[in-house]
Design a protein around this motif. Structure first.
Motif, short mmCIF file in Angstrom:
data_model
loop_
_atom_site.label_atom_id
_atom_site.label_comp_id
_atom_site.label_asym_id
_atom_site.label_seq_id
_atom_site.Cartn_x
_atom_site.Cartn_y
_atom_site.Cartn_z
N SER A 20 24.98 -2.14 -7.65
CA SER A 20 25.06 -2.96 -8.86
C SER A 20 25.95 -2.30 -9.91
O SER A 20 26.75 -2.98 -10.56
CB SER A 20 23.67 -3.18 -9.45
OG SER A 20 22.86 -3.88 -8.55
N VAL A 21 25.82 -1.00 -10.08
CA VAL A 21 26.66 -0.29 -11.04
C VAL A 21 28.12 -0.34 -10.59
O VAL A 21 29.02 -0.60 -11.39
CB VAL A 21 26.17 1.17 -11.21
CG1 VAL A 21 27.19 2.00 -11.98
CG2 VAL A 21 24.83 1.19 -11.91
N ALA A 22 28.35 -0.12 -9.30
CA ALA A 22 29.72 -0.17 -8.79
C ALA A 22 30.32 -1.57 -8.96
O ALA A 22 31.49 -1.72 -9.33
CB ALA A 22 29.75 0.24 -7.32
N GLY A 23 29.51 -2.60 -8.72
CA GLY A 23 29.98 -3.98 -8.88
C GLY A 23 30.32 -4.30 -10.33
O GLY A 23 31.32 -4.97 -10.61
N SER A 24 29.51 -3.85 -11.27
CA SER A 24 29.79 -4.13 -12.68
C SER A 24 31.03 -3.38 -13.15
O SER A 24 31.82 -3.90 -13.94
CB SER A 24 28.58 -3.79 -13.54
OG SER A 24 28.24 -2.44 -13.42
#
Length: 168
Positions: A20-24
């Protein structure tokens, strides 16, 4: 008189939190890249990515809190010491067996019964406690939960479970 013990264990972040952090971050970078071509849309993408990053970054700092009350175990998931959510509750009556997680029986059960029982790991990253497996049955499905107990929690459970505990 009620017996009560609490323990907080730092845990490794879920892979979904890391993704999720990488996607954001990817959304923010795409927005910055789009500023060269489409100005109004790119600013909106950067703002959305920033809000998304601010929300999901809490998942990288994960802790589990165990609350033991007369043999009942309540497990809460704490994200970045801000958000707390109760995720599991085990009553002492539903516990069928307790042993160290590295015992031969538990290791065997974890391999053999992989699809038949729910296996949940609430242990921490640092092995500052003893890994204990708690077998429980709620009538519908059997479960094996792994906890990282300190000496107080372990003694609490041994006192309550007595005959159900293989830990002496």
């Amino acid at each position: 008189m009620d017996k009560l013990n609490e323990r907080v264990v730092k845990a490794k972040a879920d892979s979904s939190a890391v993704l999720s952090v990488a996607g954001s971050i990817f959304v923010i970078l795409m927005g910055l890249f789009l500023t060269v071509t489409v100005t109004p849309f790119s600013l909106l993408v950067v703002v959305i990515g920033s809000y998304l990053l601010a929300y999901v970054k809490d998942g990288l700092k994960l802790e589990y809190e165990y609350t033991l009350t007369n043999g009942d175990i309540d497990v809460a998931k704490i994200l970045d010491k801000k958000r707390r959510k109760e995720i599991r509750s085990i009553s002492a009556d539903s516990i069928t067996y307790m042993n160290y997680a590295d015992s031969e029986r538990v290791r065997n059960d974890l391999e053999v019964k992989k699809g038949q029982v729910l296996i949940r790991d609430y242990s921490g990253v640092a092995e500052d406690g003893k890994l204990v497996a708690i077998y429980s049955s709620d009538g519908n499905r059997d479960a094996i939960d792994i906890f990282s107990f300190d000496e107080k929690c372990l003694n609490h459970m041994k006192d309550v479970l007595k005959m159900k505990s293989a830990i002496k």
